[in-house]
Design a protein around this motif. Structure first.
Motif, PDB file in Angstrom:
ATOM      1  N   SER A 140       0.830  -1.214   0.000  1.00  0.00           N
ATOM      2  CA  SER A 140       0.000   0.000   0.000  1.00  0.00           C
ATOM      3  C   SER A 140       0.859   1.255   0.000  1.00  0.00           C
ATOM      4  CB  SER A 140      -0.935   0.021   1.213  1.00  0.00           C
ATOM      5  OG  SER A 140      -1.827  -1.062   1.152  1.00  0.00           O
ATOM      6  N   GLU A 141       1.886   1.266   0.852  1.00  0.00           N
ATOM      7  CA  GLU A 141       2.783   2.413   0.921  1.00  0.00           C
ATOM      8  C   GLU A 141       3.575   2.563  -0.374  1.00  0.00           C
ATOM      9  OE1 GLU A 141       2.424   0.093   3.237  1.00  0.00           O
ATOM     10  OE2 GLU A 141       2.193   1.061   5.193  1.00  0.00           O
ATOM     11  N   MET A 142       3.994   1.424  -0.937  1.00  0.00           N
ATOM     12  CA  MET A 142       4.776   1.471  -2.170  1.00  0.00           C
ATOM     13  C   MET A 142       3.950   2.045  -3.315  1.00  0.00           C
ATOM     14  SD  MET A 142       6.690  -1.569  -4.291  1.00  0.00           S
ATOM     15  CE  MET A 142       5.381  -1.949  -5.429  1.00  0.00           C
ATOM     16  N   THR A 143       2.725   1.572  -3.481  1.00  0.00           N
ATOM     17  CA  THR A 143       1.899   2.071  -4.580  1.00  0.00           C
ATOM     18  C   THR A 143       1.494   3.525  -4.369  1.00  0.00           C
ATOM     19  OG1 THR A 143      -0.067   1.071  -3.593  1.00  0.00           O
ATOM     20  CG2 THR A 143       1.051  -0.189  -5.306  1.00  0.00           C
ATOM     21  N   ALA A 144       1.247   3.922  -3.126  1.00  0.00           N
ATOM     22  CA  ALA A 144       0.911   5.330  -2.844  1.00  0.00           C
ATOM     23  C   ALA A 144       2.087   6.229  -3.199  1.00  0.00           C
ATOM     24  CB  ALA A 144       0.519   5.502  -1.383  1.00  0.00           C
ATOM     25  N   LEU A 145       3.289   5.821  -2.839  1.00  0.00           N
ATOM     26  CA  LEU A 145       4.481   6.605  -3.157  1.00  0.00           C
ATOM     27  C   LEU A 145       4.695   6.665  -4.669  1.00  0.00           C
ATOM     28  CD1 LEU A 145       6.935   8.206  -2.189  1.00  0.00           C
ATOM     29  CD2 LEU A 145       8.166   6.011  -1.996  1.00  0.00           C
ATOM     30  N   ALA A 146       4.502   5.538  -5.343  1.00  0.00           N
ATOM     31  CA  ALA A 146       4.652   5.508  -6.798  1.00  0.00           C
ATOM     32  C   ALA A 146       3.645   6.457  -7.457  1.00  0.00           C
ATOM     33  CB  ALA A 146       4.472   4.084  -7.322  1.00  0.00           C
ATOM     34  N   GLU A 178       2.270   9.097  -6.115  1.00  0.00           N
ATOM     35  CA  GLU A 178       2.706  10.463  -5.775  1.00  0.00           C
ATOM     36  C   GLU A 178       3.852  10.930  -6.668  1.00  0.00           C
ATOM     37  OE1 GLU A 178       5.203  12.376  -2.091  1.00  0.00           O
ATOM     38  OE2 GLU A 178       3.564  11.004  -1.572  1.00  0.00           O
ATOM     39  N   LEU A 179       4.766  10.022  -6.994  1.00  0.00           N
ATOM     40  CA  LEU A 179       5.958  10.374  -7.766  1.00  0.00           C
ATOM     41  C   LEU A 179       5.798  10.151  -9.273  1.00  0.00           C
ATOM     42  CD1 LEU A 179       8.652   8.928  -5.335  1.00  0.00           C
ATOM     43  CD2 LEU A 179       7.909  11.309  -5.570  1.00  0.00           C
ATOM     44  N   GLY A 180       4.629   9.672  -9.690  1.00  0.00           N
ATOM     45  CA  GLY A 180       4.375   9.467 -11.116  1.00  0.00           C
ATOM     46  C   GLY A 180       5.061   8.252 -11.712  1.00  0.00           C
ATOM     47  N   ILE A 181       5.255   7.230 -10.894  1.00  0.00           N
ATOM     48  CA  ILE A 181       5.892   5.990 -11.349  1.00  0.00           C
ATOM     49  C   ILE A 181       4.822   4.922 -11.531  1.00  0.00           C
ATOM     50  CG2 ILE A 181       7.466   4.126 -10.676  1.00  0.00           C
ATOM     51  CD1 ILE A 181       9.170   6.295  -9.294  1.00  0.00           C
ATOM     52  N   ALA A 182       4.813   4.290 -12.692  1.00  0.00           N
ATOM     53  CA  ALA A 182       3.857   3.216 -12.986  1.00  0.00           C
ATOM     54  C   ALA A 182       4.425   1.879 -12.526  1.00  0.00           C
ATOM     55  CB  ALA A 182       3.574   3.168 -14.477  1.00  0.00           C
ATOM     56  N   ILE A 183       3.540   1.019 -12.026  1.00  0.00           N
ATOM     57  CA  ILE A 183       3.938  -0.329 -11.609  1.00  0.00           C
ATOM     58  C   ILE A 183       3.087  -1.332 -12.385  1.00  0.00           C
ATOM     59  CG2 ILE A 183       4.088  -1.975  -9.708  1.00  0.00           C
ATOM     60  CD1 ILE A 183       4.251   0.443  -7.805  1.00  0.00           C
ATOM     61  N   ALA A 184       3.745  -2.340 -12.967  1.00  0.00           N
ATOM     62  CA  ALA A 184       3.047  -3.404 -13.682  1.00  0.00           C
ATOM     63  C   ALA A 184       3.501  -4.747 -13.142  1.00  0.00           C
ATOM     64  CB  ALA A 184       3.347  -3.319 -15.179  1.00  0.00           C
ATOM     65  N   ALA A 185       2.540  -5.624 -12.875  1.00  0.00           N
ATOM     66  CA  ALA A 185       2.849  -7.005 -12.483  1.00  0.00           C
ATOM     67  C   ALA A 185       2.502  -7.873 -13.678  1.00  0.00           C
ATOM     68  CB  ALA A 185       2.035  -7.401 -11.264  1.00  0.00           C
ATOM     69  N   LEU A 186       3.506  -8.536 -14.209  1.00  0.00           N
ATOM     70  CA  LEU A 186       3.345  -9.300 -15.443  1.00  0.00           C
ATOM     71  C   LEU A 186       3.470 -10.798 -15.182  1.00  0.00           C
ATOM     72  CD1 LEU A 186       5.640  -6.979 -17.545  1.00  0.00           C
ATOM     73  CD2 LEU A 186       3.145  -6.907 -17.412  1.00  0.00           C
ATOM     74  N   ALA A 187       2.574 -11.558 -15.788  1.00  0.00           N
ATOM     75  CA  ALA A 187       2.630 -13.010 -15.684  1.00  0.00           C
ATOM     76  C   ALA A 187       3.722 -13.531 -16.616  1.00  0.00           C
ATOM     77  CB  ALA A 187       1.293 -13.621 -16.062  1.00  0.00           C
ATOM     78  N   ASP A 188       4.321 -14.633 -16.242  1.00  0.00           N
ATOM     79  CA  ASP A 188       5.321 -15.291 -17.083  1.00  0.00           C
ATOM     80  C   ASP A 188       4.660 -15.718 -18.381  1.00  0.00           C
ATOM     81  OD1 ASP A 188       7.269 -16.861 -18.239  1.00  0.00           O
ATOM     82  OD2 ASP A 188       7.428 -18.272 -16.595  1.00  0.00           O
ATOM     83  N   ALA A 189       5.239 -15.326 -19.493  1.00  0.00           N
ATOM     84  CA  ALA A 189       4.675 -15.642 -20.812  1.00  0.00           C
ATOM     85  C   ALA A 189       4.553 -17.145 -21.021  1.00  0.00           C
ATOM     86  CB  ALA A 189       5.516 -15.017 -21.909  1.00  0.00           C
ATOM     87  N   GLY A 190       5.409 -17.927 -20.375  1.00  0.00           N
ATOM     88  CA  GLY A 190       5.375 -19.373 -20.521  1.00  0.00           C
ATOM     89  C   GLY A 190       4.196 -20.016 -19.813  1.00  0.00           C
ATOM     90  N   GLU A 191       3.501 -19.270 -18.950  1.00  0.00           N
ATOM     91  CA  GLU A 191       2.372 -19.818 -18.201  1.00  0.00           C
ATOM     92  C   GLU A 191       1.077 -19.744 -18.990  1.00  0.00           C
ATOM     93  OE1 GLU A 191       2.139 -17.800 -14.468  1.00  0.00           O
ATOM     94  OE2 GLU A 191       4.077 -18.508 -13.797  1.00  0.00           O
ATOM     95  N   ASN A 192       1.026 -18.965 -20.070  1.00  0.00           N
ATOM     96  CA  ASN A 192      -0.222 -18.760 -20.818  1.00  0.00           C
ATOM     97  C   ASN A 192      -0.465 -19.841 -21.825  1.00  0.00           C
ATOM     98  OD1 ASN A 192      -0.663 -16.410 -19.417  1.00  0.00           O
ATOM     99  ND2 ASN A 192       0.504 -15.194 -20.870  1.00  0.00           N
TER     100      ASN A 192
END
Length: 106
Positions: free
Chosen positions: A84-90, A92-106
């Motif tokens: 929660s703190e990490m995403t709030a800070l991101a 605030e600072l204009g940093i995007a966060i993406a969680a990506l699934a392993d392409a081999g799992e699809n």
């Protein structure tokens, strides 16, 4: 090779070595001139008993200081400290966060 790389426009700018994630972000961020993407993933033969890929507020602070604007982590295989703190800070600072699934799992 380490768990972190910094890329920009299809080029690898920095690869994590013994100096760790923050140093990798600093090196790559300087070279990326505001267009760097930080990628944090498991090694192909990662032993989850040791050295799990981890990110948190310090990662976001280092990215901001270095001019990196996007953090991509491997979904379900990365440890996120204080999410929660990490995403709030991101946000605030204009940093995007993406969680990506392993392409081999699809």
């Amino acid at each position: 090779i380490g768990q972190c790389v910094v890329v920009s426009n299809g080029s690898v700018l920095a690869v994590e070595a013994i100096d760790g994630t923050d140093s990798t972000i600093r090196r790559g961020g300087q070279l990326g001139r505001g267009k760097a993407v930080v990628v944090k993933v498991c090694k192909p033969t990662q032993d989850f008993r040791f050295d799990v890929p981890a990110v948190g507020t310090q990662t976001i602070r280092t990215m901001h200081e270095s001019g990196a604007g996007v953090l991509a982590v491997e979904a379900g295989r990365s440890l996120v400290f204080q999410p929660s703190e990490m995403t709030a800070l991101a946000d605030e600072l204009g940093i995007a966060i993406a969680a990506l699934a392993d392409a081999g799992e699809n």
